[in-house]
Motif scaffolding. Structure first.
Motif, PDB file in Angstrom:
ATOM      1  N   ALA A  13       0.817  -1.212   0.000  1.00 15.91           N
ATOM      2  CA  ALA A  13       0.000   0.000   0.000  1.00 15.91           C
ATOM      3  C   ALA A  13       0.851   1.261   0.000  1.00 15.91           C
ATOM      4  CB  ALA A  13      -0.926  -0.005   1.215  1.00 15.91           C
ATOM      5  N   MET A  14       2.025   1.197   0.610  1.00 12.72           N
ATOM      6  CA  MET A  14       2.912   2.370   0.693  1.00 12.72           C
ATOM      7  C   MET A  14       3.836   2.492  -0.515  1.00 12.72           C
ATOM      8  SD  MET A  14       3.839   1.897   4.721  1.00 12.72           S
ATOM      9  CE  MET A  14       5.064   3.181   4.828  1.00 12.72           C
ATOM     10  N   GLY A  15       3.854   1.467  -1.391  1.00 10.41           N
ATOM     11  CA  GLY A  15       4.719   1.516  -2.572  1.00 10.41           C
ATOM     12  C   GLY A  15       6.178   1.268  -2.256  1.00 10.41           C
ATOM     13  N   MET A  16       6.450   0.544  -1.160  1.00 11.03           N
ATOM     14  CA  MET A  16       7.840   0.234  -0.791  1.00 11.03           C
ATOM     15  C   MET A  16       8.316  -1.025  -1.508  1.00 11.03           C
ATOM     16  SD  MET A  16       7.565   1.219   3.256  1.00 11.03           S
ATOM     17  CE  MET A  16       9.266   0.798   3.672  1.00 11.03           C
ATOM     18  N   GLU A  17       9.605  -1.366  -1.350  1.00 11.88           N
ATOM     19  CA  GLU A  17      10.211  -2.382  -2.211  1.00 11.88           C
ATOM     20  C   GLU A  17       9.766  -3.807  -1.904  1.00 11.88           C
ATOM     21  OE1 GLU A  17      14.472  -3.907  -3.990  1.00 11.88           O
ATOM     22  OE2 GLU A  17      14.411  -3.099  -1.970  1.00 11.88           O
ATOM     23  N   GLY A  18       9.550  -4.124  -0.651  1.00 11.29           N
ATOM     24  CA  GLY A  18       9.173  -5.492  -0.336  1.00 11.29           C
ATOM     25  C   GLY A  18       9.448  -5.823   1.118  1.00 11.29           C
ATOM     26  N   VAL A  33      10.467 -11.088  -0.455  1.00 12.23           N
ATOM     27  CA  VAL A  33       9.222 -11.004  -1.216  1.00 12.23           C
ATOM     28  C   VAL A  33       9.167  -9.588  -1.786  1.00 12.23           C
ATOM     29  CG1 VAL A  33       6.722 -11.235  -1.184  1.00 12.23           C
ATOM     30  CG2 VAL A  33       8.114 -12.579   0.416  1.00 12.23           C
ATOM     31  N   ILE A  34       9.316  -9.486  -3.113  1.00 11.80           N
ATOM     32  CA  ILE A  34       9.391  -8.170  -3.766  1.00 11.80           C
ATOM     33  C   ILE A  34       7.993  -7.676  -4.118  1.00 11.80           C
ATOM     34  CG2 ILE A  34      10.295  -6.911  -5.770  1.00 11.80           C
ATOM     35  CD1 ILE A  34      12.424  -7.781  -3.746  1.00 11.80           C
ATOM     36  N   ASN A  35       7.762  -6.402  -3.893  1.00 12.65           N
ATOM     37  CA  ASN A  35       6.517  -5.749  -4.292  1.00 12.65           C
ATOM     38  C   ASN A  35       6.667  -5.289  -5.751  1.00 12.65           C
ATOM     39  OD1 ASN A  35       4.101  -4.328  -4.429  1.00 12.65           O
ATOM     40  ND2 ASN A  35       4.950  -2.516  -3.426  1.00 12.65           N
ATOM     41  N   TRP A  36       6.435  -6.224  -6.677  1.00 12.10           N
ATOM     42  CA  TRP A  36       6.625  -5.923  -8.097  1.00 12.10           C
ATOM     43  C   TRP A  36       5.514  -5.015  -8.629  1.00 12.10           C
ATOM     44  CZ3 TRP A  36      11.074  -7.463 -10.279  1.00 12.10           C
ATOM     45  CH2 TRP A  36      11.731  -8.575  -9.751  1.00 12.10           C
ATOM     46  N   SER A  37       5.870  -4.153  -9.554  1.00 15.16           N
ATOM     47  CA  SER A  37       4.891  -3.456 -10.396  1.00 15.16           C
ATOM     48  C   SER A  37       4.809  -4.207 -11.718  1.00 15.16           C
ATOM     49  CB  SER A  37       5.327  -2.014 -10.655  1.00 15.16           C
ATOM     50  OG  SER A  37       5.439  -1.300  -9.450  1.00 15.16           O
ATOM     51  N   GLN A  38       3.734  -3.966 -12.478  1.00 11.07           N
ATOM     52  CA  GLN A  38       3.581  -4.622 -13.773  1.00 11.07           C
ATOM     53  C   GLN A  38       3.318  -3.591 -14.862  1.00 11.07           C
ATOM     54  OE1 GLN A  38       0.805  -7.908 -13.797  1.00 11.07           O
ATOM     55  NE2 GLN A  38       1.754  -8.892 -12.025  1.00 11.07           N
TER      56      GLN A  38
END
Length: 286
Positions: A164-169, A190-195
């Motif tokens: 939700a905060m747009g951080m890396e993971g 666990v990476i917070n990937w964008s697509q």
């Protein structure tokens, strides 16, 4: 003294919770080993490159000789998030007057997540949770130092907040893990990937790489990076079966194609110059 860092494996099934793990936010910077020996401080990258000169604000002694593992990061004042491009700018600056200026305009923070030696004692065989307790008992020498917070067990909840905060993971670490100088499944990322969807507008000649393009504001395609990871042998074979019909030209390094092939990629984020950061192929878009 340099110690080779413990490296992360990728969590096989994404975000997870487990009572035997602690979870902490993944800091989007570059790895830093901080070593104070006989009162003298040296800073090293994960590949044993001395970067002490680049971060004078981090050359601050503790009350006793010590070795830390962590990340050096810079914060974007507009978003409050780590700015990877900013810390890379700090790392690549060599001119001393410029470095001194950047300590004020683009200050670095050392986010510490482990302590490996303290007061002459090697702590690496202690369980992680005991090393964390020692770390949290220490007095930090300035506001340029911080300790990465962690929670026990609730990895999925933390990942939802990070997303939700747009951080890396998120990084999950076994509470009882010893510190080993290699990649280990005791530490999982666990990476917070964008697509994004991109057009494949060419390929590299020398080694594998698909050239990615995306529309600009006017709808005209512009370069957006190179996809070097992700496609299976079947994907590569399918691409080779089509691409020769689409060739529009070439130069010394690349072959260029009509932008007919579309692909879905995941990436860390968009850079400030509009490029894909670490794009990974997921599938063709048909």
């Amino acid at each position: 003294m340099f110690i080779n860092p413990m490296l992360l494996e990728t969590a096989p099934a994404g975000a997870f919770s487990h009572s035997g793990f602690i979870f902490e936010p993944k800091v989007d910077g570059h790895r830093l080993i901080y070593s104070q020996q006989s009162g003298s401080v040296r800073l090293y990258t994960r590949h044993n490159n001395d970067c002490t000169r680049q971060y004078p604000e981090l050359v601050m002694p503790f009350d006793s000789d010590i070795i830390f593992d962590g990340e050096v990061a810079c914060t974007d004042p507009g978003t409050g998030l780590n700015d990877f491009e900013a810390v890379m700018s700090r790392f690549s600056t060599r001119q001393q007057s410029k470095i001194n200026q950047l300590t004020k305009t683009l200050p670095a923070t050392f986010a510490i997540f482990d302590v490996l030696q303290y007061k002459g004692k090697d702590l690496r065989k202690l369980p992680l949770i005991e090393r964390k307790a020692i770390l949290h008992s220490l007095k930090l020498p300035s506001s340029s130092f911080g300790i990465v917070p962690h929670i026990e067990g609730a990895g999925e909840e933390l990942f939802s907040q990070i997303e939700a905060m747009g951080m890396e993971g998120v990084v999950g670490k076994r509470k009882d893990s010893q510190y080993v100088s290699r990649r280990s499944k005791d530490w999982l990322k666990v990476i917070n990937w964008s697509q994004a969807e991109v057009y494949i507008s060419g390929y590299k000649k020398a080694e594998f790489g698909w050239l990615a393009s995306v529309p600009d504001a006017s709808g005209k395609l512009r370069p957006a990076g190179i996809i070097e990871h992700g496609p299976s042998p079947k994907h590569k074979q399918a691409f080779r079966g089509v691409c020769q019909q689409l060739v529009t030209g070439e130069d010394k390094n690349n072959v260029y194609l009509e932008p007919r092939i579309k692909a879905k990629v995941k990436m860390r984020n968009w850079t400030k110059s509009g490029m894909l950061r670490i794009p990974v192929f997921m599938d063709f878009v048909v």
